[in-house]
Structures are given as structure tokens and as C-alpha cells.
Write a protein that holds these residues in place. Structure first.
Motif, PDB file in Angstrom:
ATOM      1  N   PRO A  96      29.117  31.941  40.382  1.00 12.68           N
ATOM      2  CA  PRO A  96      29.552  33.342  40.236  1.00 12.68           C
ATOM      3  C   PRO A  96      29.158  34.219  41.413  1.00 12.68           C
ATOM      4  O   PRO A  96      29.787  35.250  41.661  1.00 12.68           O
ATOM      5  CB  PRO A  96      28.840  33.792  38.953  1.00 12.68           C
ATOM      6  CG  PRO A  96      27.638  32.914  38.863  1.00 12.68           C
ATOM      7  CD  PRO A  96      28.086  31.570  39.391  1.00 12.68           C
ATOM      8  N   GLY A  97      28.122  33.819  42.152  1.00 13.55           N
ATOM      9  CA  GLY A  97      27.703  34.631  43.289  1.00 13.55           C
ATOM     10  C   GLY A  97      28.698  34.664  44.417  1.00 13.55           C
ATOM     11  O   GLY A  97      28.655  35.542  45.282  1.00 13.55           O
ATOM     12  N   ALA A 152      33.363  50.075  60.611  1.00 14.33           N
ATOM     13  CA  ALA A 152      34.374  49.566  59.684  1.00 14.33           C
ATOM     14  C   ALA A 152      33.730  48.507  58.793  1.00 14.33           C
ATOM     15  O   ALA A 152      32.759  47.860  59.190  1.00 14.33           O
ATOM     16  CB  ALA A 152      35.563  48.967  60.435  1.00 14.33           C
ATOM     17  N   TRP A 153      34.278  48.354  57.599  1.00 17.68           N
ATOM     18  CA  TRP A 153      33.746  47.405  56.625  1.00 17.68           C
ATOM     19  C   TRP A 153      34.858  46.488  56.121  1.00 17.68           C
ATOM     20  O   TRP A 153      35.990  46.923  55.926  1.00 17.68           O
ATOM     21  CB  TRP A 153      33.131  48.138  55.431  1.00 17.68           C
ATOM     22  CG  TRP A 153      31.882  48.875  55.792  1.00 17.68           C
ATOM     23  CD1 TRP A 153      31.785  50.133  56.341  1.00 17.68           C
ATOM     24  CD2 TRP A 153      30.539  48.395  55.670  1.00 17.68           C
ATOM     25  NE1 TRP A 153      30.471  50.461  56.551  1.00 17.68           N
ATOM     26  CE2 TRP A 153      29.680  49.414  56.143  1.00 17.68           C
ATOM     27  CE3 TRP A 153      29.973  47.207  55.193  1.00 17.68           C
ATOM     28  CZ2 TRP A 153      28.294  49.279  56.159  1.00 17.68           C
ATOM     29  CZ3 TRP A 153      28.605  47.074  55.198  1.00 17.68           C
ATOM     30  CH2 TRP A 153      27.772  48.099  55.683  1.00 17.68           C
ATOM     31  N   GLU A 154      34.511  45.245  55.900  1.00 14.61           N
ATOM     32  CA  GLU A 154      35.451  44.272  55.327  1.00 14.61           C
ATOM     33  C   GLU A 154      34.812  43.660  54.084  1.00 14.61           C
ATOM     34  O   GLU A 154      33.723  43.079  54.167  1.00 14.61           O
ATOM     35  CB  GLU A 154      35.764  43.171  56.334  1.00 14.61           C
ATOM     36  CG  GLU A 154      36.713  42.106  55.800  1.00 14.61           C
ATOM     37  CD  GLU A 154      36.859  40.942  56.765  1.00 14.61           C
ATOM     38  OE1 GLU A 154      37.170  39.843  56.285  1.00 14.61           O
ATOM     39  OE2 GLU A 154      36.663  41.126  57.975  1.00 14.61           O
ATOM     40  N   PRO A 155      35.442  43.795  52.911  1.00 12.30           N
ATOM     41  CA  PRO A 155      34.881  43.179  51.717  1.00 12.30           C
ATOM     42  C   PRO A 155      35.177  41.683  51.670  1.00 12.30           C
ATOM     43  O   PRO A 155      36.329  41.288  51.673  1.00 12.30           O
ATOM     44  CB  PRO A 155      35.587  43.922  50.574  1.00 12.30           C
ATOM     45  CG  PRO A 155      36.866  44.404  51.164  1.00 12.30           C
ATOM     46  CD  PRO A 155      36.626  44.609  52.637  1.00 12.30           C
ATOM     47  N   TRP A 156      34.131  40.924  51.690  1.00  8.24           N
ATOM     48  CA  TRP A 156      34.166  39.465  51.541  1.00  8.24           C
ATOM     49  C   TRP A 156      34.722  38.744  52.770  1.00  8.24           C
ATOM     50  O   TRP A 156      35.625  39.198  53.463  1.00  8.24           O
ATOM     51  CB  TRP A 156      34.938  39.052  50.299  1.00  8.24           C
ATOM     52  CG  TRP A 156      34.078  38.432  49.253  1.00  8.24           C
ATOM     53  CD1 TRP A 156      34.146  37.152  48.788  1.00  8.24           C
ATOM     54  CD2 TRP A 156      33.024  39.065  48.528  1.00  8.24           C
ATOM     55  NE1 TRP A 156      33.183  36.954  47.813  1.00  8.24           N
ATOM     56  CE2 TRP A 156      32.484  38.118  47.639  1.00  8.24           C
ATOM     57  CE3 TRP A 156      32.460  40.348  48.543  1.00  8.24           C
ATOM     58  CZ2 TRP A 156      31.429  38.388  46.777  1.00  8.24           C
ATOM     59  CZ3 TRP A 156      31.422  40.624  47.691  1.00  8.24           C
ATOM     60  CH2 TRP A 156      30.914  39.651  46.829  1.00  8.24           C
ATOM     61  N   ASN A 157      34.165  37.584  53.007  1.00 11.18           N
ATOM     62  CA  ASN A 157      34.594  36.708  54.097  1.00 11.18           C
ATOM     63  C   ASN A 157      35.407  35.551  53.494  1.00 11.18           C
ATOM     64  O   ASN A 157      34.951  34.909  52.552  1.00 11.18           O
ATOM     65  CB  ASN A 157      33.363  36.146  54.820  1.00 11.18           C
ATOM     66  CG  ASN A 157      33.735  35.132  55.878  1.00 11.18           C
ATOM     67  OD1 ASN A 157      34.399  35.461  56.848  1.00 11.18           O
ATOM     68  ND2 ASN A 157      33.319  33.894  55.693  1.00 11.18           N
ATOM     69  N   SER A 186      37.424  28.444  48.212  1.00  8.97           N
ATOM     70  CA  SER A 186      36.573  28.225  47.040  1.00  8.97           C
ATOM     71  C   SER A 186      35.118  28.606  47.290  1.00  8.97           C
ATOM     72  O   SER A 186      34.441  29.113  46.384  1.00  8.97           O
ATOM     73  CB  SER A 186      36.658  26.758  46.616  1.00  8.97           C
ATOM     74  OG  SER A 186      36.244  25.892  47.665  1.00  8.97           O
ATOM     75  N   THR A 187      34.624  28.376  48.510  1.00  8.75           N
ATOM     76  CA  THR A 187      33.230  28.711  48.819  1.00  8.75           C
ATOM     77  C   THR A 187      32.940  30.183  48.574  1.00  8.75           C
ATOM     78  O   THR A 187      31.837  30.559  48.169  1.00  8.75           O
ATOM     79  CB  THR A 187      32.917  28.370  50.286  1.00  8.75           C
ATOM     80  OG1 THR A 187      33.194  26.981  50.497  1.00  8.75           O
ATOM     81  CG2 THR A 187      31.456  28.648  50.617  1.00  8.75           C
ATOM     82  N   PHE A 188      33.927  31.024  48.840  1.00  3.94           N
ATOM     83  CA  PHE A 188      33.753  32.461  48.683  1.00  3.94           C
ATOM     84  C   PHE A 188      34.558  33.007  47.505  1.00  3.94           C
ATOM     85  O   PHE A 188      35.074  34.108  47.555  1.00  3.94           O
ATOM     86  CB  PHE A 188      34.115  33.181  49.977  1.00  3.94           C
ATOM     87  CG  PHE A 188      33.226  32.822  51.136  1.00  3.94           C
ATOM     88  CD1 PHE A 188      31.954  33.356  51.255  1.00  3.94           C
ATOM     89  CD2 PHE A 188      33.656  31.917  52.097  1.00  3.94           C
ATOM     90  CE1 PHE A 188      31.125  33.009  52.299  1.00  3.94           C
ATOM     91  CE2 PHE A 188      32.829  31.576  53.155  1.00  3.94           C
ATOM     92  CZ  PHE A 188      31.559  32.116  53.260  1.00  3.94           C
ATOM     93  N   GLY A 189      34.671  32.206  46.460  1.00  5.27           N
ATOM     94  CA  GLY A 189      35.226  32.705  45.205  1.00  5.27           C
ATOM     95  C   GLY A 189      36.622  32.250  44.855  1.00  5.27           C
ATOM     96  O   GLY A 189      37.037  32.343  43.706  1.00  5.27           O
TER      97      GLY A 189
END
Length: 278
Positions: A229-230, A257-262, A267-270
Motif C-alpha cells: 500500500p505504500g 515545481a512539484w510532480e506527484p509520484w514517480n 507496479s513498483t509505484f502503485g
């Protein structure tokens, strides 16, 4: 100064769309950051020099003691200079002098008694920029400086210097959410690797795009998100809002600037779907 949110997207053109119709808008950048013309740090990280300097290459620690000579080759494999290795008390000198070299990339080989290459390193000579990098230049790199030089301000300085010398405008970094908000609503107040990295990169005239991910365990919903879940966005977007607001305030004037999530689709990142990313 406004904070910009970056979301990685693909531009799809249909029918009569041409690159000229969106390129100008895509690269428009209203942010202005103070920057001058970069010069190498005193110890020349990466063996990078300007064409007005004498090139001295550090002998790598891994170079075998059996080394007897060296030679420098350009990118075509042509030998441009060479010399002998004079022994010191430690067996090898700390540096070798290549002299003044034209702009280019060079492979420096350390040779044994029979002329075989035992070890090698590289050096490069750059032309000093004629003017500061334009504020809307599309030359950008991904560095993850806060991670690859974690809690190492000296190395963060070296990375930032090399990026500036390369003419970089925007630089992409990394930030781990769970490290800065270990408990809900409780943010780390001490200086972190993310603070030093952002400050150093700004000082070198780089515009920082910060990418954050890694949901803290207090915001997990394992029943919905399974064994990892992380790696996913927090289901309760109020947590995300509060975190983003706190980070925008913390890094005001340093992160532009900001970017949500890489790589949030993998699958590694959700393994998020497009609608979830939006």
C-alpha cells in the motif's frame, strides 16, 4: 512566485496538428531564477575543466600499483598525450598533468609494463558558457540528488555544479513522503537531505522539480491496496493536500515545481490507472 504542479503527460496530435502549435506553449516558463555563468569547483569533480584551464586528472584509488604509464585518447580513439608514472611514497601520484586540451571528452588509460590497460577514467573539457542559461531553456535532467547523495551536502554540491556546467535549466529531484511526515500531521522540522539538496541546487542556478511518493504507513489502506500500500497514493486525498501544502511552504523559493509520484503507472509505484493519476 507561483508553485507549479507537474504531471507527466503525453501530447497526442490528431489531424493537422504540427509541433509548432504546442512546442512554444510547452516550454514557456514564467519562473525566473538568479544565475550566472558557471565555472568548475576548485577540486574539479568528474575531472571537468574549461578550455582555459590546465587539465589535471586524479588517479583513481583503484589503479593498480603495477601501473607504469598513462595515455589520453579522444572520442575517436586517437592518443592526444601520454606520460610516465613516477612512483611516490604511496606507489602512485595523486594526479597526472595532461596540459591544455581542446574541447572534448577523453579516456585516460593507466598502463602496465607491457602497455596493457590496467584501469581507466575520463575527463572532459568544456567551453565556458557565453551567457547564463536562458530561463526557458528545454535542457533538463533527472538527478535524484537528495537520494543519490543522501545526507552528503558536499556531493550534492558536486552534482549541482556539474549540472550547471552542462547548461541545465530544470533539475528533477526526489522526496520520500514518509520521511518528512512520519506521523499524521507531524512534520520533521530538522534539516534533511531534501532541504540541503534544494538549497544547493538553487544556489547553482537550477530550477528544481521535486517528485514525491511513498505513502506513510499511517495513511495506508491495506484492505484496498494489497501487500504494497505504500507504493500507492493515499486514498484519503486530504492527507495528500495537507502534505503538499506543508511542502510548498517549506520549500518556498527553492522548489519551483512539484510532480506527484514517480512512474505511478508501474507496479513498483502503485500501478495506478490514468484516471487515478489525474
Amino acid at each position: 512566485m507561483k508553485t507549479v504542479i507537474f504531471i507527466m503527460t503525453f501530447v497526442v496530435c490528431m489531424g493537422g496538428c504540427t509541433s509548432a502549435s504546442y512546442d512554444a506553449a510547452y516550454w514557456t516558463d514564467g519562473h525566473v531564477i538568479e544565475r550566472g555563468i558557471p565555472v568548475p569547483l576548485y577540486d574539479h569533480p568528474g575531472n571537468i575543466f574549461l578550455d582555459t584551464e590546465t587539465v589535471w586528472v586524479k588517479v583513481p584509488d583503484e589503479t593498480p600499483k603495477e601501473t607504469r604509464s598513462w595515455r589520453a585518447l579522444d572520442d575517436t580513439g586517437k592518443i592526444v598525450c601520454n606520460g610516465e608514472i613516477s612512483e611516490s611514497s604511496s606507489g602512485l601520484p595523486g594526479q597526472i598533468r595532461l596540459g591544455r586540451l581542446p574541447v572534448g571528452w577523453y579516456r585516460v588509460e593507466f598502463l602496465g609494463e607491457q602497455g596493457a590497460c590496467l584501469h581507466w577514467t575520463t575527463t572532459a573539457v568544456l567551453k565556458k558558457l557565453a551567457a547564463p542559461v536562458p530561463q526557458d531553456s528545454p535542457v533538463c535532467v533527472d538527478s535524484a540528488t537528495a537520494w543519490f547523495a543522501k545526507n552528503q551536502p558536499d556531493n550534492q554540491e558536486r552534482f549541482a555544479s556539474l549540472a550547471a556546467l552542462a547548461g541545465v535549466n530544470w533539475i528533477r529531484d526526489r522526496l520520500t513522503w514518509r520521511e518528512l511526515e512520519p506521523k499524521s500531521g507531524e512534520f520533521v522540522t530538522a534539516e534533511t537531505t531534501y532541504d540541503t539538496s534544494a538549497a544547493i541546487q538553487k544556489r547553482h542556478g537550477l530550477k528544481v522539480l521535486q517528485v514525491f511518493h511513498s505513502t506513510p504507513d499511517w495513511a495506508w489502506e491495506s484492505d484496498l491496496d494489497g501487500e504494497r500500500p505504500g507504493g500507492r497514493f493515499a486514498r484519503d486525498l486530504r492527507h495528500v493536500y495537507r502534505f503538499c501544502k506543508a511542502m510548498a511552504e517549506r520549500f518556498h523559493g527553492q522548489v519551483y515545481a512539484w510532480e506527484p509520484w514517480n512512474e505511478s503507472n508501474v507496479s513498483t509505484f502503485g500501478g495506478h490507472t490514468v484516471d487515478e493519476m489525474c
